[in-house]
Design an enzyme around this catalytic site. Structure first.
Site, PDB file in Angstrom:
ATOM      1  N   TYR A  45       0.854  -1.190   0.000  1.00 42.77           N
ATOM      2  CA  TYR A  45       0.000   0.000   0.000  1.00 42.77           C
ATOM      3  C   TYR A  45       0.887   1.236   0.000  1.00 42.77           C
ATOM      4  O   TYR A  45       2.059   1.171   0.407  1.00 42.77           O
ATOM      5  CB  TYR A  45      -0.943   0.023   1.218  1.00 42.77           C
ATOM      6  CG  TYR A  45      -0.232   0.127   2.557  1.00 42.77           C
ATOM      7  CD1 TYR A  45      -0.010   1.362   3.178  1.00 42.77           C
ATOM      8  CD2 TYR A  45       0.237  -1.020   3.207  1.00 42.77           C
ATOM      9  CE1 TYR A  45       0.652   1.447   4.406  1.00 42.77           C
ATOM     10  CE2 TYR A  45       0.892  -0.935   4.427  1.00 42.77           C
ATOM     11  CZ  TYR A  45       1.094   0.301   5.016  1.00 42.77           C
ATOM     12  OH  TYR A  45       1.749   0.388   6.212  1.00 42.77           O
ATOM     13  N   TYR A 153       3.458  -9.501  14.451  1.00 44.18           N
ATOM     14  CA  TYR A 153       2.128  -9.062  14.006  1.00 44.18           C
ATOM     15  C   TYR A 153       1.508 -10.181  13.182  1.00 44.18           C
ATOM     16  O   TYR A 153       2.072 -10.608  12.169  1.00 44.18           O
ATOM     17  CB  TYR A 153       2.259  -7.788  13.165  1.00 44.18           C
ATOM     18  CG  TYR A 153       0.921  -7.123  12.827  1.00 44.18           C
ATOM     19  CD1 TYR A 153      -0.203  -7.307  13.621  1.00 44.18           C
ATOM     20  CD2 TYR A 153       0.801  -6.292  11.716  1.00 44.18           C
ATOM     21  CE1 TYR A 153      -1.414  -6.682  13.314  1.00 44.18           C
ATOM     22  CE2 TYR A 153      -0.395  -5.654  11.409  1.00 44.18           C
ATOM     23  CZ  TYR A 153      -1.508  -5.861  12.212  1.00 44.18           C
ATOM     24  OH  TYR A 153      -2.704  -5.241  11.915  1.00 44.18           O
ATOM     25  N   ASP A 245      -1.302   3.676  17.351  1.00 42.86           N
ATOM     26  CA  ASP A 245      -1.196   3.181  15.976  1.00 42.86           C
ATOM     27  C   ASP A 245      -1.296   4.317  14.951  1.00 42.86           C
ATOM     28  O   ASP A 245      -1.556   4.063  13.762  1.00 42.86           O
ATOM     29  CB  ASP A 245      -2.219   2.084  15.651  1.00 42.86           C
ATOM     30  CG  ASP A 245      -1.847   1.327  14.374  1.00 42.86           C
ATOM     31  OD1 ASP A 245      -0.641   1.237  14.071  1.00 42.86           O
ATOM     32  OD2 ASP A 245      -2.741   0.863  13.661  1.00 42.86           O
TER      33      ASP A 245
HETATM   34  C1  0GY Z   1      -0.333  -1.336  12.088  1.00 41.72           C
HETATM   35  C2  0GY Z   1      -1.251  -2.097  11.248  1.00 41.72           C
HETATM   36  C3  0GY Z   1      -1.178  -2.270   9.917  1.00 41.72           C
HETATM   37  C4  0GY Z   1      -0.053  -2.007   9.083  1.00 41.72           C
HETATM   38  C5  0GY Z   1       1.239  -2.269   9.381  1.00 41.72           C
HETATM   39  O1  0GY Z   1       3.426  -2.662   8.823  1.00 41.72           O
HETATM   40  C6  0GY Z   1       2.338  -2.237   8.423  1.00 41.72           C
HETATM   41  O2  0GY Z   1       2.148  -1.823   7.282  1.00 41.72           O
HETATM   42  O3  0GY Z   1       1.582  -2.636  10.598  1.00 41.72           O
HETATM   43  C7  0GY Z   1      -2.353  -2.875   9.251  1.00 41.72           C
HETATM   44  O4  0GY Z   1      -2.579  -2.589   8.072  1.00 41.72           O
HETATM   45  O5  0GY Z   1      -3.087  -3.632   9.922  1.00 41.72           O
HETATM   46  O6  0GY Z   1      -0.016  -1.741  13.202  1.00 41.72           O
HETATM   47  O7  0GY Z   1       0.117  -0.290  11.652  1.00 41.72           O
END
Ligand code: 0GY
Length: 293
Positions: A45, A153, A245
């Site tokens: 993205y 994550y 966040d």
């Molecule tokens: C967050 C969640 C997101 C994105 C990322 O690394 C990232 O692009 O962590 C998400 O899209 O769920 O913690 O920022």
């Protein structure tokens, strides 16, 4: 920026809740600016720029003192924007990086000097291409020698498959956003209980009680997410962290008002000691290596 990408809230409200002195926003990001810190070619993205100055202004506006800035997938394994923000913040920020397995010891030491204290392993399929688990294990074994920890994550349906790997990780393992439960199933559902058991049985596991805006089905003020976060805060008071966040990448349903997110805190950490542990003592111990503010 992608056509369907929502930029962060332009003027978050002032929270009614006043965080304790020295509070840490332990999950936030910096994005770009792209003309100085281009986004990674392999990104899934393209966000709107969310530069360090905006993050530091939000920190002050919300009544926080410090940030833990987490490398996001849109910057890939190039941590330049993160390190730039850490150097600008001085002692007021620490970082979580995403690194290449062949990163040199010298580069790791430089990041450590700038304030990086962890690496992040991302298993969310819409965000990254898969990395072999033995590659992650190799990175983990190197960075624990620096006193760093591991941030992971993943989404709830992937937990069962990941558990054997997660248990192999050395040192402290911090799980982002409560392991992303499906809140429609309730706290007693076996999927969330499996996550609770992981923390109960493994004292090296911590979690961030963050992202009600991502997990909610009902929307603000996020009543449906409160029981999940509250259960974790009450069960593991010295192993929970909280973060905004900001700038909330990939939010599809709505863009949260960060002031309203801060007002969730006293609903999940009800007592003053629980709030101090969540916002000050735990992050200071983990990221600043201090037992007290
Ligand atoms: C967050 C969640 C997101 C994105 C990322 O690394 C990232 O692009 O962590 C998400 O899209 O769920 O913690 O920022």
């Amino acid at each position: 920026m992608d056509a369907d990408y929502r930029p962060f809230h332009p003027s978050p409200s002032k929270p009614a809740y006043t965080p304790p002195e020295g509070s840490v926003d332990a999950h936030c990001h910096v994005f770009g600016p792209a003309d100085t810190f281009p986004y990674a070619p392999e990104r899934k993205y393209t966000p709107s720029d969310a530069p360090k100055e905006k993050l530091f202004a939000l920190r002050d506006h919300l009544g926080f003192s410090r940030n833990v800035i987490v490398q996001a997938s849109c910057h890939g394994r190039n941590n330049d924007a993160l390190v730039d923000a850490l150097l600008a913040a001085g002692d007021l920020a620490r970082g979580v990086a995403i690194v290449d397995p062949d990163i040199s010891d010298d580069e790791l030491r430089k990041m450590d000097k700038a304030g990086v204290r962890a690496v992040r392993f991302n298993f969310v399929k819409r965000l990254v291409d898969a990395t072999p688990r033995d590659v992650f294990l190799g990175i983990a074994e190197r960075v624990v020698k620096l006193g760093w920890h591991i941030v992971v994550y993943f989404e709830a349906p992937d937990l069962a498959d990941l558990i054997p790997f997660l248990k192999q990780l050395p040192g402290i393992v911090v799980v982002d956003h409560m392991g992303r439960p499906d809140v429609s199933k309730g706290v007693d559902h076996k999927d969330f209980q499996q996550f609770v058991s992981l923390l109960a049985e493994n004292e090296n596991f911590w979690t961030k009680v963050s992202c009600p805006e991502r997990l909610t089905i009902q929307g603000p003020p996020y009543d449906d997410v409160i029981p999940f976060a509250r259960l974790l805060v009450e069960s593991f008071p010295d192993r929970v962290l909280w973060g905004t966040d900001w700038p909330h990448p990939n939010m599809k349903s709505h863009m949260p008002d960060d002031g309203m997110l801060v007002d969730v805190i006293p609903r999940i950490a009800v007592s003053e000691p629980a709030q101090r542990a969540l916002l000050v003592e735990n992050p200071m111990r983990l990221y600043w290596n201090k037992n007290e503010q």
